[in-house]
Motif scaffolding. Structure first.
Motif, PDB file in Angstrom:
ATOM      1  N   MET A   1      -0.557  -6.820  78.899  1.00 19.58           N
ATOM      2  CA  MET A   1       0.470  -6.236  77.798  1.00 19.58           C
ATOM      3  C   MET A   1      -0.533  -5.881  76.536  1.00 19.58           C
ATOM      4  O   MET A   1      -1.312  -6.873  76.374  1.00 19.58           O
ATOM      5  N   MET A   2      -0.096  -4.866  75.944  1.00 22.83           N
ATOM      6  CA  MET A   2      -0.987  -4.670  74.629  1.00 22.83           C
ATOM      7  C   MET A   2      -0.580  -5.487  73.840  1.00 22.83           C
ATOM      8  O   MET A   2       0.737  -5.878  73.372  1.00 22.83           O
ATOM      9  N   THR A   3      -1.475  -5.795  72.695  1.00 23.57           N
ATOM     10  CA  THR A   3      -1.246  -6.502  71.343  1.00 23.57           C
ATOM     11  C   THR A   3      -1.045  -5.496  70.402  1.00 23.57           C
ATOM     12  O   THR A   3      -0.367  -5.493  69.375  1.00 23.57           O
ATOM     13  N   LEU A   4      -2.266  -4.752  70.192  1.00 22.12           N
ATOM     14  CA  LEU A   4      -2.353  -3.553  69.082  1.00 22.12           C
ATOM     15  C   LEU A   4      -3.119  -2.420  69.612  1.00 22.12           C
ATOM     16  O   LEU A   4      -3.658  -2.205  70.638  1.00 22.12           O
ATOM     17  N   GLN A   5      -2.354  -1.119  69.234  1.00 26.68           N
ATOM     18  CA  GLN A   5      -2.905   0.034  69.679  1.00 26.68           C
ATOM     19  C   GLN A   5      -3.268   0.992  68.386  1.00 26.68           C
ATOM     20  O   GLN A   5      -2.655   0.759  67.340  1.00 26.68           O
ATOM     21  N   VAL A   6      -4.285   1.175  68.291  1.00 26.92           N
ATOM     22  CA  VAL A   6      -5.302   1.986  67.179  1.00 26.92           C
ATOM     23  C   VAL A   6      -5.445   3.334  67.578  1.00 26.92           C
ATOM     24  O   VAL A   6      -5.785   3.619  68.402  1.00 26.92           O
ATOM     25  N   ARG A   7      -4.684   4.288  66.606  1.00 25.67           N
ATOM     26  CA  ARG A   7      -4.898   5.563  66.875  1.00 25.67           C
ATOM     27  C   ARG A   7      -5.427   6.337  65.796  1.00 25.67           C
ATOM     28  O   ARG A   7      -4.897   6.261  64.427  1.00 25.67           O
ATOM     29  N   ASN A   8      -6.263   7.111  65.807  1.00 22.82           N
ATOM     30  CA  ASN A   8      -7.076   8.221  65.214  1.00 22.82           C
ATOM     31  C   ASN A   8      -7.305   7.695  63.493  1.00 22.82           C
ATOM     32  O   ASN A   8      -6.894   8.442  62.617  1.00 22.82           O
ATOM     33  N   LEU A   9      -7.900   6.356  63.503  1.00 22.84           N
ATOM     34  CA  LEU A   9      -8.430   6.210  62.327  1.00 22.84           C
ATOM     35  C   LEU A   9      -9.325   6.979  61.482  1.00 22.84           C
ATOM     36  O   LEU A   9     -10.345   7.293  62.132  1.00 22.84           O
ATOM     37  N   ARG A  10      -9.245   7.360  60.296  1.00 24.40           N
ATOM     38  CA  ARG A  10     -10.306   7.906  59.634  1.00 24.40           C
ATOM     39  C   ARG A  10     -10.474   7.278  58.030  1.00 24.40           C
ATOM     40  O   ARG A  10      -9.457   6.823  57.582  1.00 24.40           O
ATOM     41  N   LYS A  11     -11.622   7.212  57.714  1.00 23.00           N
ATOM     42  CA  LYS A  11     -12.042   6.514  56.552  1.00 23.00           C
ATOM     43  C   LYS A  11     -13.291   7.173  56.034  1.00 23.00           C
ATOM     44  O   LYS A  11     -14.466   7.244  56.630  1.00 23.00           O
ATOM     45  N   GLU A  12     -13.232   7.663  54.619  1.00 23.84           N
ATOM     46  CA  GLU A  12     -14.302   8.111  54.179  1.00 23.84           C
ATOM     47  C   GLU A  12     -14.589   7.351  52.770  1.00 23.84           C
ATOM     48  O   GLU A  12     -13.647   6.841  52.206  1.00 23.84           O
ATOM     49  N   ILE A  48      -9.266  -2.805  57.642  1.00 22.07           N
ATOM     50  CA  ILE A  48      -8.354  -1.945  57.999  1.00 22.07           C
ATOM     51  C   ILE A  48      -7.143  -2.600  59.009  1.00 22.07           C
ATOM     52  O   ILE A  48      -6.040  -2.605  58.649  1.00 22.07           O
ATOM     53  N   LEU A  49      -7.583  -3.244  59.850  1.00 26.49           N
ATOM     54  CA  LEU A  49      -6.972  -4.059  60.959  1.00 26.49           C
ATOM     55  C   LEU A  49      -6.200  -5.095  60.209  1.00 26.49           C
ATOM     56  O   LEU A  49      -5.107  -5.437  60.764  1.00 26.49           O
ATOM     57  N   ALA A  50      -6.881  -5.749  59.191  1.00 21.65           N
ATOM     58  CA  ALA A  50      -6.371  -6.970  58.573  1.00 21.65           C
ATOM     59  C   ALA A  50      -5.439  -6.509  57.527  1.00 21.65           C
ATOM     60  O   ALA A  50      -5.057  -7.632  56.893  1.00 21.65           O
ATOM     61  N   GLY A  51      -5.456  -5.175  57.016  1.00 24.50           N
ATOM     62  CA  GLY A  51      -4.408  -4.925  56.064  1.00 24.50           C
ATOM     63  C   GLY A  51      -5.217  -4.907  54.891  1.00 24.50           C
ATOM     64  O   GLY A  51      -4.324  -4.772  53.786  1.00 24.50           O
ATOM     65  N   GLU A  52      -6.360  -5.071  54.543  1.00 18.75           N
ATOM     66  CA  GLU A  52      -7.020  -5.347  53.371  1.00 18.75           C
ATOM     67  C   GLU A  52      -7.529  -3.912  52.889  1.00 18.75           C
ATOM     68  O   GLU A  52      -7.635  -3.753  51.754  1.00 18.75           O
ATOM     69  N   LEU A  53      -7.457  -2.952  53.572  1.00 19.29           N
ATOM     70  CA  LEU A  53      -8.013  -1.667  53.170  1.00 19.29           C
ATOM     71  C   LEU A  53      -7.033  -0.599  53.981  1.00 19.29           C
ATOM     72  O   LEU A  53      -6.751  -0.690  55.235  1.00 19.29           O
ATOM     73  N   ALA A  54      -6.708   0.378  53.299  1.00 22.85           N
ATOM     74  CA  ALA A  54      -5.848   1.429  53.995  1.00 22.85           C
ATOM     75  C   ALA A  54      -6.602   2.647  54.526  1.00 22.85           C
ATOM     76  O   ALA A  54      -7.475   2.922  53.722  1.00 22.85           O
ATOM     77  N   PRO A  55      -6.420   3.110  55.715  1.00 21.93           N
ATOM     78  CA  PRO A  55      -7.186   4.252  56.310  1.00 21.93           C
ATOM     79  C   PRO A  55      -6.511   5.519  55.451  1.00 21.93           C
ATOM     80  O   PRO A  55      -5.415   5.682  55.294  1.00 21.93           O
ATOM     81  N   ASP A  56      -7.589   6.493  55.384  1.00 21.85           N
ATOM     82  CA  ASP A  56      -7.204   7.674  54.965  1.00 21.85           C
ATOM     83  C   ASP A  56      -6.191   8.409  56.088  1.00 21.85           C
ATOM     84  O   ASP A  56      -5.297   9.393  55.649  1.00 21.85           O
ATOM     85  N   GLU A  57      -6.478   8.113  57.361  1.00 18.66           N
ATOM     86  CA  GLU A  57      -5.451   8.876  58.239  1.00 18.66           C
ATOM     87  C   GLU A  57      -5.578   7.566  59.582  1.00 18.66           C
ATOM     88  O   GLU A  57      -6.177   6.860  59.794  1.00 18.66           O
ATOM     89  N   GLY A  58      -4.476   8.058  60.329  1.00 19.36           N
ATOM     90  CA  GLY A  58      -4.345   7.261  61.515  1.00 19.36           C
ATOM     91  C   GLY A  58      -3.164   6.200  61.367  1.00 19.36           C
ATOM     92  O   GLY A  58      -2.432   5.848  60.243  1.00 19.36           O
ATOM     93  N   THR A  59      -2.977   5.405  62.541  1.00 28.40           N
ATOM     94  CA  THR A  59      -1.985   4.373  62.622  1.00 28.40           C
ATOM     95  C   THR A  59      -2.337   3.111  63.369  1.00 28.40           C
ATOM     96  O   THR A  59      -3.288   3.253  64.176  1.00 28.40           O
ATOM     97  N   LEU A  60      -1.721   2.031  63.130  1.00 31.91           N
ATOM     98  CA  LEU A  60      -1.958   0.861  63.646  1.00 31.91           C
ATOM     99  C   LEU A  60      -0.419   0.496  64.341  1.00 31.91           C
ATOM    100  O   LEU A  60       0.449   0.626  63.576  1.00 31.91           O
ATOM    101  N   HIS A  61      -0.368   0.333  65.560  1.00 31.82           N
ATOM    102  CA  HIS A  61       1.165  -0.101  66.177  1.00 31.82           C
ATOM    103  C   HIS A  61       0.918  -1.250  66.909  1.00 31.82           C
ATOM    104  O   HIS A  61       0.103  -1.592  67.952  1.00 31.82           O
ATOM    105  N   TRP A  62       1.822  -2.309  66.325  1.00 33.71           N
ATOM    106  CA  TRP A  62       1.692  -3.738  66.664  1.00 33.71           C
ATOM    107  C   TRP A  62       2.719  -3.713  67.783  1.00 33.71           C
ATOM    108  O   TRP A  62       3.948  -3.097  67.518  1.00 33.71           O
ATOM    109  N   ILE A  63       2.420  -4.151  69.090  1.00 33.70           N
ATOM    110  CA  ILE A  63       3.638  -4.287  70.159  1.00 33.70           C
ATOM    111  C   ILE A  63       4.604  -5.255  69.711  1.00 33.70           C
ATOM    112  O   ILE A  63       5.784  -4.927  69.850  1.00 33.70           O
TER     113      ILE A  63
END
Length: 561
Positions: A1-12, A48-63
């Motif tokens: 079972m998945m815990t976290l799905q990370v999709r298309n994160l982008r950061k500049e 970014i995963l810890a929520g301290e920084l926002a990505p410019d693009e992309g999503t985090l999906h917690w199962i």
């Protein structure tokens, strides 16, 4: 079972793309290592995963929405003036004990704690809530060997998911089951631990080289075919017209020229489509490094060695050992056990409190943790060549390239180098000085995995005698054939590799008769030299010791006969 799905994160940052479409999944209960060069964006991704920084693009999906997670930063986030206990929060005393945090430490200001104690406290804090996901950024920083073994055991038993950034290859081998490599803003996945990852990367390089060789072969064939088609087209186009030829024949000749040209252009387009970039081969050192081969056989002799700073707490006492030309010795021990002190004794910076320490008069190269010997005003090239135009540019630049100072990077000022780059530069400077005895105190501190491997290769090629203080067990296993272990006020020499030492539970091999004979013969040679011109008032004592050592040596040889 998945815990976290990370999709298309982008950061500049400042028009520099750090993350460029990063996607991966973390499964429940798996332990994943995140690796990559210094500055590639590993810490950014964890933030970014810890929520301290926002990505410019992309999503985090917690199962499981609302799932608990905990983040260990590699930065020191303790308030140095506040007591540790106030900053820890509610942590089970039993957990604190398992983390090696004594109750007495809780009332101390955090600034008074060692780096290892702060790391253990931070680990206790993130483990306290048994979160579903642990995000650990360089958790092995400042931990001694005992602490590393403890952390490995904790993470292997942990029931949640672990994502860990680490440059400790041995730690990654023992803990993780999958590697995520962050390079050029993208993630690539590799099953297995660090060793499996390294094998797969080597296989990728070999495949890329084979593909490039095949491309070069086909390219030559196509280029030859293109030249032929163009030659035929030009011949047909430039041929003198036959006045007797019919209009039909002349049309055939013109069509032939056009057909040859079309074929040539089609093959050129094919050649462009099949283009394969030449893989960049890692530079390998082939410098015939010198130093340490034309010196006395016996370099170091310690007898009854002891040292204390305050006269009360002895780091070690009654230590006796010897080191010979070509020995490669790793000094191991817990934080504060006296490893750096022993190194300073061997280099002559400190004098023994008791006992005798003889170091042969040889050229010593010393790398201290603080790297005080580097001049921030120099360029990299000037620093390794003593501030003067390099007398052997090709040799020096080859070594620098092997340690990842390529092309224009050799003209960077020391002042702007990262901590890892300064370590690599200091190692290069020492190797080019061709010392007989090389003494290194934590030579891989601050280095990423690629740099660690390059420094390791350089040190493996060094032919002289090596004394190494390091918590990098991968490095110790590759380089050392002797272990000097300091613990509980004792300093013991083990003759063998780190793996052999660990297999014996860290116990000392009993010295055999041949070693005892060599030790006595070495001391006898020193006494003979001293008796040739004895210091005033010491001749009688030297003679008495010479007689005692001679008798002990003779008795031992008779016993062996």
């Amino acid at each position: 079972m998945m815990t976290l799905q990370v999709r298309n994160l982008r950061k500049e940052f400042a028009n520099r793309t750090v993350l460029d479409g990063v996607s991966f999944d973390l499964a429940q209960g798996e332990r994943v290592g995140l690796v990559g060069r210094n500055g590639c964006g590993k810490s950014t991704l964890l933030r970014i995963l810890a929520g301290e920084l926002a990505p410019d693009e992309g999503t985090l999906h917690w199962i499981h929405p609302g799932a608990a997670w905990a983040y260990l930063s590699q930065e020191d986030r303790w308030d140095p003036d506040r007591p540790l206990g106030e900053q820890l929060g509610p942590v089970d005393p039993a957990l604190l004990g398992r983390c090696g945090i004594d109750r007495s430490l809780l009332s101390r200001p955090a600034g008074a704690l060692s780096g290892g104690q702060k790391t253990r406290a931070a680990l206790a804090k993130v483990l306290a809530g048994s979160p579903e996901l642990l995000l650990l950024d360089e958790p092995t920083n400042h931990l001694d060997t005992e602490g590393l073994d403890w952390l490995q055991d904790v993470l292997r038993r942990y029931r949640g998911t672990v994502l860990v950034v680490s440059h400790d290859r041995y730690f990654l081998d023992q803990v993780v089951t999958r590697i995520l490599e962050l390079e050029n803003g993208r993630i690539r996945e590799y099953p297995g631990n660090y060793t499996a990852y390294a094998r797969q990367k080597q296989a990728e390089r070999e495949r890329a080289e084979a593909e490039y060789r095949e491309y070069v072969r086909k390219k030559k064939q196509l280029e030859a075919a293109i030249r032929r088609e163009r030659e035929w087209a030009n011949r047909a186009h430039n041929a003198k017209p036959d006045p007797t030829a019919s209009v039909f024949q002349k049309g055939i000749d013109r069509n032939m020229a056009r057909n040859h040209m079309r074929v040539a252009k089609a093959r050129e387009r094919r050649l462009e489509r099949m283009k394969v970039e030449k893989p960049r081969k890692p530079e390998h050192i082939n410098l015939a490094l010198r130093g340490g081969t034309d010196v006395a056989r016996n370099l170091v002799l310690a007898e009854g060695l002891g040292f204390t700073y305050d006269g009360r707490r002895w780091l070690f006492r009654d230590a006796s050992f010897y080191l010979q030309r070509g020995d490669r010795v790793a000094v191991l021990g817990s934080n504060g056990s006296g490893k750096t002190t022993l190194v300073r004794l061997l280099t002559g910076e400190l004098k023994p409190t008791e006992g005798r320490l003889h170091v042969a008069p040889v050229k010593v190269g010393y790398l201290a943790q603080e790297l005080e010997t580097l001049d921030p005003r120099h360029t990299v090239l000037e620093e390794v060549s003593g501030g003067n135009p390099a007398p052997d540019q090709a040799r020096i630049r080859t070594l620098l390239a092997c340690l990842l100072f390529r092309e224009e990077e050799v003209y960077k000022r020391v002042a702007v180098l990262s901590g890892g780059e300064k370590v690599s530069l200091a190692v290069a400077k020492l190797l080019l000085a061709e010392p007989d005895l090389l003494v290194l105190d934590e030579p891989t501190n601050g280095l990423d995995l690629a740099s660690r491997e390059r420094v390791e290769e350089a040190l493996a090629d060094y032919p002289g005698t090596l004394i190494l203080v390091s918590h990098d067990r991968y490095l110790v296993q590759r380089l050392a054939d002797r272990i000097l272990h300091i613990a509980d006020g004792r300093l013991e020499l083990f003759r063998g590799t780190y793996a052999e030492y660990a297999a014996r539970g860290g116990t000392e091999k009993a010295p055999d008769a041949a070693e005892e004979i060599l030790l006595l013969e070495t001391r006898l040679a020193q006494l003979s030299a001293a008796l040739a011109a004895p210091p005033e008032g010491e001749a009688e004592a030297l003679e008495q010791e010479f007689i005692r050592v001679s008798r002990a040596l003779r008795a031992l040889k008779e016993k062996r006969a």
